[in-house]
Scaffold this motif. Structure first.
Motif, PDB file in Angstrom:
ATOM      1  N   LYS A   1       0.830  -1.205   0.000  1.00 54.74           N
ATOM      2  CA  LYS A   1       0.000   0.000   0.000  1.00 54.74           C
ATOM      3  C   LYS A   1       0.865   1.256   0.000  1.00 54.74           C
ATOM      4  O   LYS A   1       0.647   2.186  -0.763  1.00 54.74           O
ATOM      5  CB  LYS A   1      -0.913  -0.012   1.237  1.00 54.74           C
ATOM      6  CG  LYS A   1      -2.370  -0.226   0.871  1.00 54.74           C
ATOM      7  CD  LYS A   1      -3.257  -0.535   2.051  1.00 54.74           C
ATOM      8  CE  LYS A   1      -3.285   0.495   3.157  1.00 54.74           C
ATOM      9  NZ  LYS A   1      -4.049   0.015   4.343  1.00 54.74           N
ATOM     10  N   LEU A   2       1.860   1.215   0.871  1.00 56.63           N
ATOM     11  CA  LEU A   2       2.728   2.379   1.004  1.00 56.63           C
ATOM     12  C   LEU A   2       3.453   2.675  -0.305  1.00 56.63           C
ATOM     13  O   LEU A   2       3.488   3.821  -0.778  1.00 56.63           O
ATOM     14  CB  LEU A   2       3.748   2.132   2.127  1.00 56.63           C
ATOM     15  CG  LEU A   2       4.783   3.240   2.293  1.00 56.63           C
ATOM     16  CD1 LEU A   2       4.142   4.490   2.852  1.00 56.63           C
ATOM     17  CD2 LEU A   2       5.918   2.791   3.185  1.00 56.63           C
ATOM     18  N   ILE A   3       4.018   1.618  -0.891  1.00 56.52           N
ATOM     19  CA  ILE A   3       4.795   1.822  -2.119  1.00 56.52           C
ATOM     20  C   ILE A   3       3.893   2.315  -3.243  1.00 56.52           C
ATOM     21  O   ILE A   3       4.258   3.202  -4.016  1.00 56.52           O
ATOM     22  CB  ILE A   3       5.492   0.516  -2.544  1.00 56.52           C
ATOM     23  CG1 ILE A   3       6.465   0.037  -1.473  1.00 56.52           C
ATOM     24  CG2 ILE A   3       6.210   0.700  -3.871  1.00 56.52           C
ATOM     25  CD1 ILE A   3       7.810   0.646  -1.525  1.00 56.52           C
ATOM     26  N   ASN A   4       2.696   1.753  -3.316  1.00 57.95           N
ATOM     27  CA  ASN A   4       1.806   2.199  -4.376  1.00 57.95           C
ATOM     28  C   ASN A   4       1.477   3.677  -4.239  1.00 57.95           C
ATOM     29  O   ASN A   4       1.394   4.395  -5.232  1.00 57.95           O
ATOM     30  CB  ASN A   4       0.525   1.363  -4.384  1.00 57.95           C
ATOM     31  CG  ASN A   4       0.768   0.010  -5.025  1.00 57.95           C
ATOM     32  OD1 ASN A   4       1.684  -0.116  -5.844  1.00 57.95           O
ATOM     33  ND2 ASN A   4       0.000  -0.989  -4.640  1.00 57.95           N
ATOM     34  N   ARG A   5       1.318   4.098  -3.002  1.00 60.16           N
ATOM     35  CA  ARG A   5       1.040   5.521  -2.813  1.00 60.16           C
ATOM     36  C   ARG A   5       2.269   6.366  -3.177  1.00 60.16           C
ATOM     37  O   ARG A   5       2.167   7.403  -3.813  1.00 60.16           O
ATOM     38  CB  ARG A   5       0.600   5.801  -1.373  1.00 60.16           C
ATOM     39  CG  ARG A   5      -0.921   5.908  -1.296  1.00 60.16           C
ATOM     40  CD  ARG A   5      -1.368   6.163   0.100  1.00 60.16           C
ATOM     41  NE  ARG A   5      -1.136   4.979   0.940  1.00 60.16           N
ATOM     42  CZ  ARG A   5      -1.364   4.952   2.246  1.00 60.16           C
ATOM     43  NH1 ARG A   5      -1.805   6.027   2.852  1.00 60.16           N
ATOM     44  NH2 ARG A   5      -1.162   3.862   2.942  1.00 60.16           N
ATOM     45  N   GLU A   6       3.403   5.829  -2.782  1.00 64.02           N
ATOM     46  CA  GLU A   6       4.655   6.516  -3.103  1.00 64.02           C
ATOM     47  C   GLU A   6       4.805   6.655  -4.621  1.00 64.02           C
ATOM     48  O   GLU A   6       5.136   7.715  -5.138  1.00 64.02           O
ATOM     49  CB  GLU A   6       5.827   5.711  -2.513  1.00 64.02           C
ATOM     50  CG  GLU A   6       7.199   6.212  -2.877  1.00 64.02           C
ATOM     51  CD  GLU A   6       7.599   7.462  -2.110  1.00 64.02           C
ATOM     52  OE1 GLU A   6       6.966   7.731  -1.063  1.00 64.02           O
ATOM     53  OE2 GLU A   6       8.516   8.164  -2.561  1.00 64.02           O
ATOM     54  N   LEU A   7       4.506   5.539  -5.311  1.00 67.10           N
ATOM     55  CA  LEU A   7       4.638   5.555  -6.767  1.00 67.10           C
ATOM     56  C   LEU A   7       3.674   6.552  -7.390  1.00 67.10           C
ATOM     57  O   LEU A   7       4.010   7.258  -8.341  1.00 67.10           O
ATOM     58  CB  LEU A   7       4.409   4.148  -7.336  1.00 67.10           C
ATOM     59  CG  LEU A   7       5.575   3.182  -7.162  1.00 67.10           C
ATOM     60  CD1 LEU A   7       5.193   1.793  -7.656  1.00 67.10           C
ATOM     61  CD2 LEU A   7       6.805   3.667  -7.907  1.00 67.10           C
ATOM     62  N   ALA A   8       2.472   6.599  -6.828  1.00 65.11           N
ATOM     63  CA  ALA A   8       1.495   7.552  -7.351  1.00 65.11           C
ATOM     64  C   ALA A   8       2.013   8.976  -7.198  1.00 65.11           C
ATOM     65  O   ALA A   8       1.895   9.808  -8.112  1.00 65.11           O
ATOM     66  CB  ALA A   8       0.172   7.373  -6.620  1.00 65.11           C
ATOM     67  N   ALA A   9       2.634   9.235  -6.042  1.00 64.01           N
ATOM     68  CA  ALA A   9       3.179  10.569  -5.800  1.00 64.01           C
ATOM     69  C   ALA A   9       4.308  10.865  -6.782  1.00 64.01           C
ATOM     70  O   ALA A   9       4.393  11.964  -7.345  1.00 64.01           O
ATOM     71  CB  ALA A   9       3.689  10.663  -4.364  1.00 64.01           C
ATOM     72  N   ILE A  10       5.158   9.872  -6.971  1.00 64.91           N
ATOM     73  CA  ILE A  10       6.279  10.059  -7.900  1.00 64.91           C
ATOM     74  C   ILE A  10       5.754  10.351  -9.304  1.00 64.91           C
ATOM     75  O   ILE A  10       6.221  11.247  -9.991  1.00 64.91           O
ATOM     76  CB  ILE A  10       7.172   8.797  -7.930  1.00 64.91           C
ATOM     77  CG1 ILE A  10       7.905   8.633  -6.604  1.00 64.91           C
ATOM     78  CG2 ILE A  10       8.172   8.866  -9.073  1.00 64.91           C
ATOM     79  CD1 ILE A  10       8.763   7.387  -6.525  1.00 64.91           C
TER      80      ILE A  10
END
Lengths: 1161, 157
Positions: A51-60
């Protein structure tokens, strides 16, 4: 926990905006990355991480696509994207931005951009094309660091097709003043050489320069290329041996700057590279090997046993010593060194010692004898990797006497093993040993039973197929033993079937049912009914696959003749005649018919019929009436799949994408992957021979087809060859001096007080190493070996000799090499006898010509008769025409050997022929000497290859339709005549269609003779070197030799291939090797496509099949008969060429010349 | 030639990848499989066993440095001891650069670790073995970074 994450994430945008506003270095990249890493480590579950990484990726994603993001921020974002990718999450949206960063960033941002590109993309990624311009720009940069970065990324990944674009720039870097750039450029070229060897062909001379570079680092880098080149073609680099030896001597002697030391060992990587190169150069070459004995000895001596790196060097050193031409003194030292490895308490060293032993025992099995106790200990080692390696050693020393023990050890290991790859490998090896050395039938069947149970579905299909073939085909001689084997098999299978069958693998069930169906009648007192019952039981098991069911049904069909069996068959066929599987249904019906009609059964499935008595109508002519009936009713005629594809293609013939629909497009870069893929399964060599049978096995019908192919005659023939080889060995045995070494059994029994455990080990040792001592070896070569041949059915000739060698080699390598010499001498003396017999002296000129001549290079025996005809004909120039007529009468070129030698003595012309090839006059004068059939052929300029005070040798190439003629013109420029002329031509890469050792005649003073060889290129090479020598006697009794070399090019062997467009289309589909590239288009008057193609046609001897619009198809063949097809299309401003051929490297090689031709235009 | 160099820390009997660098083109799926299999195989090794492993027809050479495992994959016929020394020299280089390197250095500065690897190996072959020269060229690039950052941190407008 997630609150923290939430906070971090919500804070991100504001942090970013802060960063972009102030640009202050407060928030360094590490803090954001650090935050990410820290929050990940705080998480407990995989799900949360996701979940965290997906959000991070979305931000990136949001940030990278924002126009306000600066390159500097981009660099930081890219680092985070790399991190996410490393954790296994895809961030493909960022790839394009990584390229952008490499393109537009300043040096430091570029570095991250390039790093991201090299981590994200792989060689075949489309986006990589976008990188080409950036790399081009950076290669031209004045900034050292930027150039280094570009070179690094280029050697990491670069699209193969784009190499020509940057090649000149990389080449230029070879002369850069900075050694770091030169070094990186050399390594980049090494990479290019690996992925597209033909592209860098023209810079071989520059590699030599790199080898001589004053910086040792650049020199070391160039060795990577040389290792590769020498691996492919050791002969061309023999001249460098001296230099490599000199470099190694200096390195070993500590002449390099200390900077190159690694833990006080001078340049270990360099040393190892050199040792590898030397071993390749010295392989099977005594004179070259002699050059390196001294330095190898020194490396052995200098390397002190104190550090891993010295062990690594010693290992390579030992390997080199055992690879090159043997020298006993060095072999002894190397053996001692291996001994130290094997007994070492350091486990890594022990492993390497065993690995070296595996390599060495193939040449000298007695070495295993010296280390037998260590090997036994390693067999019980707690580390399975060590155990596995020990088995590998044992596998190499197996013979008839120890096979049972060794196979038992291997099976023990297999039972505990759970790695698929190891199982496949070991099972194959056990099967190989069992077939080769089986001591008796019972053992063989039992061993194979274990193999089938353990190997299961993983096993290579050749193993069961070979086994069945072995059962099926008579061994030719001992029918009784063969029957015994079959009865054993039937017996053991019945026992197996009577117990629980659930655990038996499908393959094994298939083998069992086939063997029972075929051979259960051989066993006295066995009712077919009983077997059928067992099979029927098996048929109903739930875990039996339908493929196995089909095998079982056909076995039942064979057994269904008996009265009891028929009833059972009826039952079974009723059940399966409604099966959903059509094959089973068909077989059930067949079973029904066969069981009810004994006459039919006897006709279709006779008991014990010879295997070659079956006639299978492979053309399916019995279906003709059915087909014609169907056709008359309007059915469409059958088309083979490739034909269908082709038609599909023709419909689309002139569309923009001509072939893409019908064919899977294999990008040229795929071949790289193939070439280097580390995961290709490399099957044990013994298993690879019988690819035909891979296809068999789906049903019994097909299996019978296979048997027919491998009929009785074929097999018998093979066995004869093996027997012959064995006889030769037997004959040679007495000549071998017995070495004083004792067999393992005897030497160990003398020991006194031993503990029980040790005694057991010794017992094991004596059973393992029996047959390795010299006394046994003589025995092995004789009778016992030949009896074991019953299972050696798939042994090929080469195989049998190699096993012979390894068995014999126990009598120390000394003797084997003296043996070898002896053989050679023997051959030579025979040959020279022959030569004398054939030697005809029919000279008509002044000078002593009556001596019979001897040449060192004798004529192979079988050519004696043939050569009688086309013997060198020496004629006066006046009667030259008669000479040519004579030659015409002789058999055609390719068969006849040296066809014509024509000396001519028109004094006037030859007076000025002192330096042939130096002027146009001599060219024409030389040419005038050609016999008519040569002078009509197109040929190249005549060039002087070599000369000495009495003889000069020129050569040219004449292009005949079926071969390249290498024409050699010998002229005697001295005052006296020369005798005993003999020309020898040697080129391993070419097929010399008429290379026979040939003895010419005498050549009178001031005369010339012309002779030629017909050459064919069976394997494509862009260029090959032919070397040769002429030996002659100017003074009686004193033989002189004149060496010469010349280069021949692929284009010399290319001829036009005339075919129609339809034929072209068919051929195109059938070829597998293809290469595509864009080439330069010649811009001239008229149609550029036509101009370009005709230029290619002129220069390369191609045939233009057709030109339609913007596409053209061109065909050629490589002598003798390997076609290559080109499909050319105007695409943009260039010519897109697509080459196809059945030969692996032909498209590459030809492309190289196309490119070269167009560049020069 | 080396096919792969990677570095991971053990984490619940699964490896947590810290670095991975491929020198041979392979499809993404294949790569993931190799790395996954490799980490499980390496972590399953008992103490006092040798540092080598077979994976299909590849040889895996691994070594543990404190809490980190360094691995490389090479061809069967390659020299395993030499590969072990390649790993060792790489760790030495990291140590020289970071000064008493620890796992956190590599985790937080993994891009630096990649840069060092790029100076050491090129296309899977050893390019430069001298600690000093590698340190020099890395420093040269880093210097560039310092000046760049100073430059950037100055207010432009």
């Amino acid at each position: 926990m997630s609150d923290v994450v939430e906070k971090t994430l919500t804070a991100l945008p504001s942090l970013l905006s802060l960063d972009s506003q102030s640009g202050a270095g407060k928030l360094s990249s590490t803090s954001k990355l650090g935050g990410l890493i820290r929050s990940i480590t705080e998480l407990t579950s995989k799900h949360e991480e996701e979940k965290l990484i997906n959000r991070e990726l979305a931000a990136i994603k949001e940030q990278v696509s924002s126009p306000n993001t600066s390159m500097r921020q981009m660099k930081e974002i890219m680092v985070r994207a790399i991190y996410c990718e490393m954790l296994g999450y895809e961030a493909s949206f960022s790839y394009i931005h990584a390229i952008k960063l490499a393109q537009q960033g300043s040096a430091i941002e570029k570095r991250v951009g390039y790093l991201a590109v090299s981590l994200f993309l792989n060689e075949s990624h489309d986006l990589l094309l976008l990188l080409v311009n950036t790399v081009l720009k950076d290669l031209q940069s004045t900034n050292l660091i930027e150039v280094c970065m570009a070179l690094t990324v280029v050697s990491q990944l670069f699209p193969k097709d784009m190499i020509p674009a940057i090649l000149p720039l990389v080449e230029e870097k070879l002369t850069n003043p900075k050694e770091i750039i030169r070094r990186k450029a050399v390594l980049a070229l090494h990479k290019f050489y690996l992925i597209a060897p033909n592209q860098v062909q023209h810079i071989h001379s520059k590699f030599r320069k790199a080898l001589c570079d004053k910086d040792p680092g650049v020199m070391t880098a160039s060795l990577h290329i040389y290792l590769q080149l020498i691996k492919e073609n050791p002969d061309s680099y023999k001249d460098l041996t001296g230099s490599f030896v000199a470099i190694l001597r200096q390195v070993v002697g500590g002449k390099l700057p200390v900077d190159f030391n690694y833990h006080n060992v001078p340049a270990p990587w360099l040393q190892i590279q050199l040792l590898r190169i030397l071993s390749l150069l010295g392989k099977d070459d005594q004179s070259t090997s002699e050059l390196m004995y001294e330095v190898l000895d020194e490396s052995l001596r200098r390397a002190e046993m104190n550090h891993n790196i010295t062990y690594a060097i010693l290992y390579e050193c030992v390997k080199a010593i055992y690879t090159i031409y043997p020298k006993s003194e060095l072999l002894e030292k190397a053996a001692k060194c291996i001994g130290n490895f094997v007994v070492s308490p350091k486990i890594n060293l022990k492993y390497l010692g065993l690995k070296a032993l595996t390599y060495v025992v193939q040449q000298d099995a007695s070495l295993a004898l010296q280390h037998q106790m260590t090997i036994i200990e390693c067999l019980d080692h707690s580390d399975s990797i060590i155990k596995r390696e020990t088995l590998e050693v044992l596998f190499r020393i197996t013979n008839v006497k120890n096979v049972a023990v060794i196979v038992e050890k291997m099976l023990d290991f297999l039972k505990l093993c759970n790695d698929d790859y190891t199982i496949i490998d070991l099972v194959g090896k056990v099967a190989e040993l069992a077939e080769k050395y089986s001591p008796n039938n019972e053992w063989f069947i039992q061993t194979m039973n274990v193999v089938f149970s353990l190997g299961g579905e993983l096993m290579h299909p050749d193993i069961p197929n070979n086994f069945l073939r072995l059962l099926a085909q008579g061994f030719g001689s001992e029918e009784e033993e063969q029957q015994q084997l079959r009865v054993f098999a039937v017996d053991s299978y019945l026992t197996l079937l009577e117990s629980d069958t659930a655990h038996l693998p499908q393959r094994f069930l298939q083998v069992i049912s086939w063997a029972l169906g075929e051979f259960s009648y051989l066993k006295d007192g066995l009712e077919p009914c009983k077997v059928t019952k067992l099979l029927a039981k098996l048929l109903d098991e739930r875990n039996v696959t339908s493929e196995s069911r089909s095998w079982i049904l056909s076995a039942m069909a064979k057994l269904s003749a008996g009265p009891g069996a028929a009833a059972l068959a009826l039952q079974v066929s009723e059940r399966y005649s409604s099966s959903l599987d059509t094959v089973l249904r068909q077989q059930a019906l067949e079973l029904l018919h066969l069981s009810q009609d004994p006459e039919l059964h006897a006709r279709v499935l006779p008991h014990g019929a010879a295997w070659d008595s079956f006639e299978v109508d492979s053309s399916l002519s019995f279906l003709d009436s059915f087909v014609s009936e169907a056709l008359s009713q309007g059915a469409a005629p059958y088309k083979a799949p490739h034909q269908r594809q082709e038609e599909l293609r023709q419909e689309k013939a002139l569309s923009l994408e001509p072939y893409s629909i019908s064919l899977p497009v294999s990008l040229s870069s795929c071949s790289i992957t193939d070439r280097q893929s580390p995961t290709l399964l490399s099957m044990s060599s013994s298993l690879s021979g019988n690819s035909n049978e891979l296809k068999a096995g789906s049903s019994t019908l097909k299996l019978e087809g296979v048997k027919r192919v491998w009929g009785k005659e074929g097999y018998l023939h093979q066995q004869d060859a093996v027997e012959e080889a064995a006889q030769v060995e037997e004959a040679a045995t007495p000549a071998l001096p017995l070495s004083p070494q004792q067999g393992g059994a005897e030497s160990q029994q003398t020991h006194g007080d031993l503990t029980v455990v040790e005694q057991e080990k010794q017992k094991l040792a004596s059973s393992l190493f029996v047959g390795l001592g010299s006394q046994n070896s003589t025995f092995l070569m004789g009778k016992s070996d030949s009896t074991s041949q019953q299972f050696r059915r798939k042994t090929r000739a080469a195989d049998s000799t190699s096993s012979g060698v390894s068995e014999r080699s126990s009598s120390s390598s000394h003797s084997s090499c003296s043996d070898f010499l002896h053989n050679n001498l023997l051959e030579d003396s025979q040959n020279s006898l022959n030569t004398q017999k054939i030697g005809v002296s029919n000279g008509t000129h002044e000078g002593p010509v009556t001596q019979s001549f001897q040449t060192a290079n004798g004529i192979p025996e079988e050519d004696g008769e043939e050569l009688g005809n086309p013997l060198p004909v020496i004629v006066d120039s006046d009667v030259a025409s008669i000479g040519t007529e004579t030659s015409k009468e002789t058999s055609p070129f390719l068969d006849a050997g040296m066809v014509l030698v024509q000396p001519c003595s028109p004094q006037t012309e030859l007076r000025d022929f002192v330096q042939p090839g130096s002027s146009g006059i001599t060219q024409t004068s030389l040419r005038s000497q050609f016999p008519p059939e040569l002078s009509q052929l197109p040929h190249s300029d005549i060039s002087l290859l070599s000369s000495d005070h009495s003889l000069s040798l020129s050569a040219c190439r004449a292009y005949r339709d079926d071969a390249l003629l290498f024409v050699i013109i010998l002229s005697n420029c001295s005052q006296s005549s020369t005798n005993g002329l003999s020309v020898q031509l040697d080129c391993k890469q070419l097929k010399v269609a008429s290379l026979r050792g040939n003895a010419l005649e005498n050549l009178p003073a001031h005369s010339m003779s012309v002779c030629w060889y017909a050459l064919l290129m069976e394997e494509p090479h862009t260029q090959v070197t032919v070397a040769g020598s002429v030996s002659y006697r100017a003074v009686p009794g004193h033989t002189q030799t004149l060496q010469f070399t010349d280069k021949l090019f692929l284009t010399d062997f290319i001829r036009p291939l005339t075919l129609s467009t339809e034929e072209y289309g068919k051929l195109w589909l059938s070829f597998s090797q293809d290469v595509r590239q864009n080439l330069k288009l010649i811009q001239g008057e008229g149609d550029p496509l036509r101009a370009t193609l005709s230029a290619l046609k002129e220069q390369l001897q191609l045939h233009i099949v057709d030109i339609i619009g913007s596409e053209g198809i061109v065909a050629c063949r490589l002598l003798p008969d390997s076609p290559c097809l080109l499909h050319c299309r105007i695409h943009g401003g260039s010519l897109a060429v697509w080459l196809r051929s059945p030969l692996l490297s032909l498209p590459d090689c030809l492309l190289y010349y196309c490119q070269k031709t167009l560049e020069e235009c | 030639q080396t096919h792969l160099i990677c570095c991971f820390s053990p984490n619940n009997r699964q490896g947590k990848l810290r670095l991975q660098k491929w020198f041979t083109p392979l499809p993404e799926r294949e790569r993931k499989k190799i790395v996954r299999d490799m980490t499980t195989l390496v972590l399953a090794r008992k103490p006092r066993t040798c540092n080598f492993l077979h994976w299909k027809d590849l040889k895996i050479v691994y070594k543990r440095y404190a809490s980190l495992y360094f691995c490389c994959a090479l061809e069967e016929q390659e020299n395993e001891l030499l590969a072990l020394e390649i790993l060792h020299r790489y760790v030495e280089l990291l140590d020289k650069y970071f000064g008493n390197v620890c796992e956190l250095d590599i985790i937080f500065n993994f891009e630096k670790a990649y840069f060092i690897l790029d100076e050491f190996l090129m296309g899977g072959e050893v390019q430069e073995t001298s600690k000093q020269s590698i340190a020099n060229s890395i420093e040269a690039s880093d210097m560039l970074q310092e000046t760049m950052e100073e430059y950037m941190s100055k207010p432009a407008f």
